[in-house]
Design an enzyme around this catalytic site. Structure first.
Site, PDB file in Angstrom:
ATOM      1  CB  CYS A  50     -12.235  13.802 -12.839  1.00 27.68           C
ATOM      2  SG  CYS A  50     -12.968  15.441 -13.050  1.00 27.68           S
ATOM      3  CB  CYS A  77      -3.412   6.752  29.470  1.00 25.31           C
ATOM      4  SG  CYS A  77      -3.447   4.999  29.118  1.00 25.31           S
ATOM      5  CB  CYS A 137       0.640  10.786 -18.936  1.00 22.70           C
ATOM      6  SG  CYS A 137      -0.912   9.899 -18.985  1.00 22.70           S
ATOM      7  CB  CYS A 191      -6.545  11.485 -13.658  1.00 19.95           C
ATOM      8  SG  CYS A 191      -6.200  11.172 -15.397  1.00 19.95           S
ATOM      9  CG  ASN A 215      -1.396   9.910  25.323  1.00 19.56           C
ATOM     10  OD1 ASN A 215      -1.358   8.795  24.804  1.00 19.56           O
ATOM     11  ND2 ASN A 215      -0.918  10.149  26.525  1.00 19.56           N
ATOM     12  CB  THR A 216      -3.076   6.835  21.810  1.00 19.50           C
ATOM     13  OG1 THR A 216      -3.517   6.619  23.151  1.00 19.50           O
ATOM     14  CG2 THR A 216      -1.616   6.475  21.681  1.00 19.50           C
ATOM     15  CB  CYS A 227     -10.671  21.898 -14.089  1.00 17.57           C
ATOM     16  SG  CYS A 227      -9.617  21.539 -12.681  1.00 17.57           S
ATOM     17  CB  CYS A 269      -1.864  11.261 -10.881  1.00 19.54           C
ATOM     18  SG  CYS A 269      -0.605  10.958 -12.137  1.00 19.54           S
TER      19      CYS A 269
HETATM   20  C1  LIG Z   1       2.401   0.934  23.326  1.00 19.53           C
HETATM   21  C2  LIG Z   1       2.315   2.369  23.703  1.00 19.53           C
HETATM   22  C3  LIG Z   1       2.418   2.734  25.042  1.00 19.53           C
HETATM   23  C4  LIG Z   1       2.331   4.082  25.386  1.00 19.53           C
HETATM   24  N1  LIG Z   1       2.480   4.442  26.696  1.00 19.53           N
HETATM   25  C5  LIG Z   1       2.440   5.740  27.048  1.00 19.53           C
HETATM   26  C6  LIG Z   1       2.665   6.138  28.390  1.00 19.53           C
HETATM   27  O1  LIG Z   1       2.951   5.327  29.265  1.00 19.53           O
HETATM   28  N2  LIG Z   1       2.573   7.448  28.688  1.00 19.53           N
HETATM   29  C7  LIG Z   1       2.273   8.394  27.752  1.00 19.53           C
HETATM   30  O2  LIG Z   1       2.214   9.585  28.068  1.00 19.53           O
HETATM   31  N3  LIG Z   1       2.094   8.048  26.468  1.00 19.53           N
HETATM   32  C8  LIG Z   1       2.159   6.755  26.101  1.00 19.53           C
HETATM   33  N4  LIG Z   1       1.993   6.404  24.788  1.00 19.53           N
HETATM   34  C9  LIG Z   1       1.676   7.453  23.787  1.00 19.53           C
HETATM   35  C10 LIG Z   1       2.916   7.966  23.066  1.00 19.53           C
HETATM   36  O3  LIG Z   1       3.815   8.600  23.944  1.00 19.53           O
HETATM   37  C11 LIG Z   1       2.521   8.975  21.963  1.00 19.53           C
HETATM   38  O4  LIG Z   1       1.853  10.076  22.548  1.00 19.53           O
HETATM   39  C12 LIG Z   1       1.607   8.376  20.904  1.00 19.53           C
HETATM   40  O5  LIG Z   1       1.928   7.038  20.667  1.00 19.53           O
HETATM   41  C13 LIG Z   1       1.687   9.173  19.579  1.00 19.53           C
HETATM   42  O6  LIG Z   1       2.986   9.164  19.054  1.00 19.53           O
HETATM   43  P1  LIG Z   1       3.473   8.139  17.883  1.00 19.53           P
HETATM   44  O7  LIG Z   1       2.489   8.268  16.758  1.00 19.53           O
HETATM   45  O8  LIG Z   1       4.870   8.574  17.564  1.00 19.53           O
HETATM   46  O9  LIG Z   1       3.424   6.773  18.494  1.00 19.53           O
HETATM   47  C14 LIG Z   1       2.108   5.061  24.404  1.00 19.53           C
HETATM   48  C15 LIG Z   1       2.023   4.680  23.069  1.00 19.53           C
HETATM   49  C16 LIG Z   1       2.145   3.362  22.705  1.00 19.53           C
HETATM   50  C17 LIG Z   1       2.085   2.979  21.269  1.00 19.53           C
HETATM   51  S1  SF4 Z   2      -3.642   9.305 -13.481  1.00 18.27           S
HETATM   52 FE1  SF4 Z   2      -1.760  10.317 -14.121  1.00 18.27          FE
HETATM   53  S2  SF4 Z   2      -0.623   8.723 -15.188  1.00 18.27           S
HETATM   54 FE2  SF4 Z   2      -2.732   7.994 -15.028  1.00 18.27          FE
HETATM   55  S3  SF4 Z   2      -3.674   8.703 -16.925  1.00 18.27           S
HETATM   56 FE3  SF4 Z   2      -4.046  10.274 -15.439  1.00 18.27          FE
HETATM   57  S4  SF4 Z   2      -2.389  11.720 -15.735  1.00 18.27           S
HETATM   58 FE4  SF4 Z   2      -1.781   9.831 -16.746  1.00 18.27          FE
HETATM   59  S1  SF4 Z   3     -12.287  18.872 -11.174  1.00 18.24           S
HETATM   60 FE1  SF4 Z   3     -10.273  19.339 -11.991  1.00 18.24          FE
HETATM   61  S2  SF4 Z   3      -8.889  18.999 -10.238  1.00 18.24           S
HETATM   62 FE2  SF4 Z   3     -10.837  17.996  -9.737  1.00 18.24          FE
HETATM   63  S3  SF4 Z   3     -10.540  15.905 -10.408  1.00 18.24           S
HETATM   64 FE3  SF4 Z   3     -11.523  16.982 -12.103  1.00 18.24          FE
HETATM   65  S4  SF4 Z   3      -9.851  17.691 -13.392  1.00 18.24           S
HETATM   66 FE4  SF4 Z   3      -8.953  17.113 -11.433  1.00 18.24          FE
END
Ligand SMILES: Cc1cc2nc3c(=O)[nH]c(=O)nc-3n(C[C@H](O)[C@H](O)[C@H](O)COP(=O)(O)O)c2cc1C
Ligand code: SF4
Ligand code: SF4
Length: 440
Positions: free
Chosen positions: A353, A134, A343, A349, A201-202, A391, A401
């Site tokens: 580029c 945490c 396209c 694109c 965790n976060t 390229c 794209c």
């Molecule tokens: C609101 C909130 C409360 C959390 N409380 C806990 C906690 O009490 N204990 C814990 O280990 N992790 C806690 N976490 C972390 C989550 O278990 C998890 O590790 C984290 O959110 C990443 O997973 P997710 O992207 O699926 O949310 C909490 C997360 C959130 C969003």
């Molecule tokens: S980004 Fe994709 S759809 Fe847009 S001009 Fe280039 S190739 Fe065509």
């Molecule tokens: S270098 Fe080649 S792969 Fe990279 S953006 Fe330009 S055309 Fe696309």
């Protein structure tokens, strides 16, 4: 139907999808709802000394029409008494013997860790998860990420827990991503005797600043504080960390993967990078417990399509395909190719580029490449054409794209044998090859 059953250090569940510790795993009521919906396991909201929360506690990063691409919280561990939580774990375990229920714990002294381990065992929990992650509130009291950021402390506290838990109940150490080298923390858990690790965790975050009153969200009476970031935006960081731990022989522990998992595909990616089970928090907070049915159906369908009977048939399959940069082939070349039948003539694109990459796309008269007209609403609008000899294959145009499958990156033969950076250096020093010329 493939067999989705999972096992993490001996903790078994009918599928790999576990509710992560957080608001969705706070009460027996929610646990019943989760298991009714089909979740294979649940890690209880972290139990310790009940802590009061501030009211405003969540914020989010919305990106265009997508809400909660990233989610942030400043919530602490369970506000409920440990005896209430352990009693409810006991009740839930009785009702759902085939599901995994893991008690997440966070206390301070050795004696209190011993006491809480005993209580988790008495409650019938299938495992214990140590919340060393945490990143707000608890760390200021010497717990949470204050532990998880210091490998020596991880090792010591894990070993305290193992004094009581070894041979009785599997112990999972939950790691914080707020550390430079995640493997240092994972190795410490391993040295401390942990049976598994879970991550991530976060991540420390501030999602936004209000430009009228200049206080970030969540707003608490004129102030805010850094919170913990999660949700889809953190998945790439979590995958990297899971892969790092899965490929490190000094860690060598089963992994429960967490971080931004929303779809079956996300889950399958974590499994392919070595996770035995996966945990979900934000996606449940966003969409509810019902998403598990899509996770189960999607994963089962994917496994059937690949001929995988069990999760082990593809678990970790992607791990050896991630290596150090120095092992990549400098001679491998692929170039962008436009499928003009798809396209729409937006020219994104070309701009990407030209301004952001390597100036390898020309805008040409549609007739010059055999097209009657531009696919855009303006028939004479110039259309992009890739100069494949220039390229560098960076992928940018295919990423910007907007039409799936319109720009593909196609391998082209170079008639040169593979050459890694390491080999390049060795051959240069031996005078066997000339330096690769710099770009003009
Ligand atoms: C609101 C909130 C409360 C959390 N409380 C806990 C906690 O009490 N204990 C814990 O280990 N992790 C806690 N976490 C972390 C989550 O278990 C998890 O590790 C984290 O959110 C990443 O997973 P997710 O992207 O699926 O949310 C909490 C997360 C959130 C969003
Ligand atoms: S980004 Fe994709 S759809 Fe847009 S001009 Fe280039 S190739 Fe065509
Ligand atoms: S270098 Fe080649 S792969 Fe990279 S953006 Fe330009 S055309 Fe696309």
């Amino acid at each position: 139907m493939p067999d989705l059953s999972a096992s993490l250090a001996g903790i078994r569940s009918p599928n790999p999808f576990w509710v992560a510790s957080g608001p969705p795993s706070n009460t027996a009521y929610q646990c019943h709802r989760a298991f009714e919906a089909g979740w294979g396991g649940l890690v209880w909201k972290t139990i310790g000394d009940p802590t009061p929360n501030v009211g405003s506690r969540y914020s989010a990063l919305h990106y265009h029409q997508h809400r909660m691409v990233g989610f942030n919280n400043i919530e602490l561990i369970s506000e409920r008494a440990p005896e209430t939580n352990f009693k409810e774990i006991y009740e839930c375990k009785k009702r759902w013997p085939d599901r995994a229920i893991v008690a997440s714990l966070m206390v301070d002294t050795r004696e209190r860790w011993h006491d809480f381990v005993d209580r988790a065992i008495d409650a019938g929990a299938d495992g214990i998860e140590l919340n060393f992650g945490c990143p707000h509130g608890m760390c200021e009291r010497g717990m949470g990420s204050a532990v998880g950021q210091n490998p020596d402390v991880i090792e010591v506290i894990t070993s305290w827990v193992m004094e009581k838990a070894a041979g009785k109940i599997p112990v999972i150490v939950k790691l914080t991503p707020n550390i430079t080298q995640i493997t240092d923390a994972a190795r410490a858990a391993s040295r401390g005797g942990a049976n598994a690790i879970s991550l991530i965790n976060t991540i420390k975050s501030i999602t936004n600043v209000n430009l009228d009153h200049f206080t970030p969200e969540p707003y608490v009476n004129g102030l805010s504080t850094s919170g913990g970031y999660c949700g889809p935006a953190v998945k790439p960081i979590a995958l990297h960390m899971v892969q790092s731990c899965a490929s490190d022989p000094q860690v060598n522990l089963p992994i429960s993967g967490i971080g931004g998992i929303t779809t079956w595909r996300d889950a399958a990616e974590f499994i392919a990078l070595g996770a035995s089970t996966v945990q979900v928090c934000t996606a449940i907070m966003h969409y509810g417990f019902r998403i598990v049915q899509d996770l189960i159906d999607g994963l089962a369908e994917y496994m059937s399509s690949k001929g995988f009977q069990t999760l082990d048939d593809f678990r970790g399959r992607a791990v050896p395909n991630v290596t150090k940069w120095e092992n990549l082939d400098l001679h491998y070349k692929r170039v962008a190719h436009i499928d003009y039948s798809r396209c729409i003539g937006c020219n994104l694109c070309y701009i990407a580029c030209e301004d952001g990459a390597y100036q390898s796309i020309d805008l040409v008269d549609p007739a010059s490449i055999g097209l009657e007209r531009s696919p855009s609403p303006i028939p004479s609008k110039p259309i992009p054409k890739i100069r494949q000899e220039d390229c560098v294959g960076c992928n940018l145009c295919s990423l910007v794209c907007p039409v799936d499958g319109c720009i593909t990156m196609t391998p082209v033969p170079t008639n040169r044998p593979p050459l890694t950076w390491k080999e390049y250096q060795e051959q240069l020093q031996a005078g066997l090859i000339a330096p690769i010329p710099p770009h003009p």
